[in-house]
Design an enzyme around this catalytic site. Structure first.
Site, PDB file in Angstrom:
ATOM      1  N   GLY A 121      -3.694  -0.435  -1.616  1.00  0.00           N
ATOM      2  CA  GLY A 121      -2.493  -1.264  -1.686  1.00  0.00           C
ATOM      3  C   GLY A 121      -1.341  -0.588  -0.958  1.00  0.00           C
ATOM      4  O   GLY A 121      -1.102  -0.837   0.211  1.00  0.00           O
ATOM      5  N   SER A 216      -8.752   1.806   2.126  1.00  0.00           N
ATOM      6  CA  SER A 216      -7.374   1.495   2.507  1.00  0.00           C
ATOM      7  C   SER A 216      -6.421   2.597   2.041  1.00  0.00           C
ATOM      8  O   SER A 216      -6.621   3.763   2.375  1.00  0.00           O
ATOM      9  CB  SER A 216      -6.984   0.125   1.952  1.00  0.00           C
ATOM     10  OG  SER A 216      -5.797  -0.343   2.567  1.00  0.00           O
ATOM     11  N   TYR A 217      -5.394   2.270   1.234  1.00  0.00           N
ATOM     12  CA  TYR A 217      -4.465   3.303   0.780  1.00  0.00           C
ATOM     13  C   TYR A 217      -5.139   4.301  -0.165  1.00  0.00           C
ATOM     14  O   TYR A 217      -4.574   5.363  -0.445  1.00  0.00           O
ATOM     15  CB  TYR A 217      -3.242   2.678   0.099  1.00  0.00           C
ATOM     16  CG  TYR A 217      -2.090   3.657  -0.004  1.00  0.00           C
ATOM     17  CD1 TYR A 217      -1.243   3.883   1.080  1.00  0.00           C
ATOM     18  CD2 TYR A 217      -1.873   4.383  -1.167  1.00  0.00           C
ATOM     19  CE1 TYR A 217      -0.216   4.807   1.007  1.00  0.00           C
ATOM     20  CE2 TYR A 217      -0.842   5.302  -1.258  1.00  0.00           C
ATOM     21  CZ  TYR A 217      -0.019   5.518  -0.163  1.00  0.00           C
ATOM     22  OH  TYR A 217       1.006   6.441  -0.235  1.00  0.00           O
ATOM     23  N   HIS A 420     -11.940  -5.179   6.473  1.00  0.00           N
ATOM     24  CA  HIS A 420     -11.271  -4.160   5.661  1.00  0.00           C
ATOM     25  C   HIS A 420     -12.020  -3.903   4.353  1.00  0.00           C
ATOM     26  O   HIS A 420     -12.113  -2.765   3.906  1.00  0.00           O
ATOM     27  CB  HIS A 420      -9.836  -4.615   5.376  1.00  0.00           C
ATOM     28  CG  HIS A 420      -8.935  -3.526   4.913  1.00  0.00           C
ATOM     29  ND1 HIS A 420      -8.720  -2.379   5.640  1.00  0.00           N
ATOM     30  CD2 HIS A 420      -8.162  -3.408   3.798  1.00  0.00           C
ATOM     31  CE1 HIS A 420      -7.863  -1.597   5.002  1.00  0.00           C
ATOM     32  NE2 HIS A 420      -7.516  -2.200   3.871  1.00  0.00           N
TER      33      HIS A 420
END
Length: 447
Positions: A121, A216-217, A420
């Site tokens: 996120g 991702s994050y 992703h």
């Protein structure tokens, strides 16, 4: 701002990446767009500042909580032969801060490793995204009320623990609203406290091989948590958590590489023209300290939501309790807006993990536009590790699954045709890659 909006709109339209919550919104992209307006960043975990002092960790009695966390049956689920658990683990009793988890054991759970999954996120749910959209045992049907079995779920080969972190994400909460202004350091500390207490609740996993995965994050979350685990093991001179390896996918690990790699990916994928690409390279500054010039700026889904907000589902998950801040959301955008500390790069942390002897894998869906494969390749070069096994195609079910290269103490793997959310786009290839990771073997190079 105008060019970034165009880029992310294009990505959603051509299915280069999932659009969070069906909103066409990219939380990581929004976070990064705000970075240049901030004066400084906390690089506490990017530098060599490891303390030799152990910070006491809150540990509470966990007797009987495992049994009360067991899920008898989720509404609308098909019959399965494995156990599920979910519930809360308190990480700060004074603040009333508790993190929510969902745990899907393997059928033969006693012989399989324990794997933690973290979505990024920052502020996005590992249950709504990771468990119910990507690698968990169930997916939600269009009716928003029933589930179908995911035969490529990762609990085929591991016991998988999904954590909603930090507090304020998904069903996780705090009774102290100031806790919702958080960042990397607090997230790592709370996740560590969660694990220590969770292992008290599930003591049979205390000595089990443990791996951390995410995307991702979570390119920040995973290395930072792994670093903290190894640091505390060393300071206490005991294996508190038996960490064996990490795997991060389409990972945000270096700020400058993120933008340079993204623009190059757009250009090589024919989403922007030669003129636009040349203008970006000539006029844009990819460091976080300097603002973009005017010239640079001139160039520049609902099923799960419905299911997790059903009262019967929340009751089955042991999540429908007083204190949960409103309905379940896939991402908490207030947390995103208030995110405090975030080092520009976690490459120094990854280098430390490589030197520690644990297994370090970095993987990338080659059709992702948020953290493209070009971005990750630039970061791999910065690690400076010599090549052991040169770039080669690996195979899954008789076709090319992607490409892999083994470096000294780190492995890089691509997953062909994945965006992703790699396990959502290519579940079969993702499971094949994940199985190789757990086995400590390179993905198969023959069909």
């Amino acid at each position: 701002m105008r060019v970034l909006f165009l880029f992310f709109s294009l990505l959603c339209l051509v299915a280069y990446t999932e659009c969070y919550g069906g909103r066409g919104y990219d939380p990581l992209g929004e976070l990064l767009k705000t970075r240049k307006s901030r004066k400084s960043f906390d690089n506490h975990l990017a530098e060599d500042d490891v303390s030799n002092e152990y910070s006491p960790v809150y540990v509470a009695p966990q007797d009987g909580l495992k049994e009360s966390d067991k899920i008898l049956r989720l509404p609308g689920q098909p019959s399965v032969n494995f156990s599920q658990y979910s519930g809360y683990v308190t990480v700060d009793p004074k603040a009333g801060r508790a993190l929510f988890y969902y745990f899907a054991e393997a059928e033969d759970y006693s012989s399989k490793p324990l794997v933690l999954w973290l979505n990024g996120g920052p502020g996005c749910s590992s249950i709504g995204n990771g468990a119910l959209t990507e690698l968990g045992p169930f997916r939600v049907n269009p009716d928003g009320k029933t589930l179908w079995y995911n035969k490529h779920a990762w609990n085929n080969v591991a016991n998988v623990l999904f954590l909603e972190s930090p507090a304020g994400v998904g069903f996780s909460y705090s009774n102290r609203t100031s806790d919702y202004v958080t960042g990397d350091k607090q997230t790592a500390a709370d996740s560590y406290t969660f694990l220590v207490n969770w292992l008290e609740r599930f003591p049979e996993y205390k000595t089990r091989d443990f791996y951390i995965t995410g995307e991702s994050y979570a390119g920040h979350y995973v290395p930072q948590l792994a670093h903290l685990i190894l640091q505390n093991n060393k300071i206490t001179n005991q294996t508190v958590i038996n960490l064996k390896g990490i795997a991060i996918g389409n990972a945000y690990i270096d700020y400058a590489d993120r933008w340079a790699g993204t623009y190059d990916h757009f250009w090589t994928s024919a989403l922007i023209s030669d003129e636009t690409h040349n203008g970006i390279i000539a006029n844009c500054n990819f460091s976080s300290e300097a603002p973009d010039s005017d010239a640079c700026q001139n160039y520049q889904d609902d099923y799960v939501f419905a299911y997790l907000n059903t009262p019967e589902v929340q009751k089955a998950l042991h999540a429908n309790i007083t204190g949960v801040p409103g309905p379940w959301e896939d991402c908490n955008y207030d947390i995103l807006g208030d995110w405090e500390d975030q080092p520009d790069t976690v490459l120094p942390v990854i280098k430390k993990l490589m030197a520690s002897g644990i297994s370090v894998w970095i993987y990338s869906g080659d059709a992702d536009g948020i953290i493209p494969v070009t971005t990750t390749r630039y970061s791999m070069a910065k690690l400076g590790a010599p090549v052991k096994t040169p770039w080669y195609p690996w195979y899954s079910q008789g076709e090319v699954g992607g490409y892999a290269v083994e470096y000294q103490n780190v492995t890089f793997v691509t997953i062909r045709g994945a965006g992703h959310f790699v396990p959502s786009y290519q579940p079969e290839k993702a499971l094949a890659f994940f199985s190789s990771f757990l086995q400590g073997k390179l993905p198969p190079g023959t069909n």
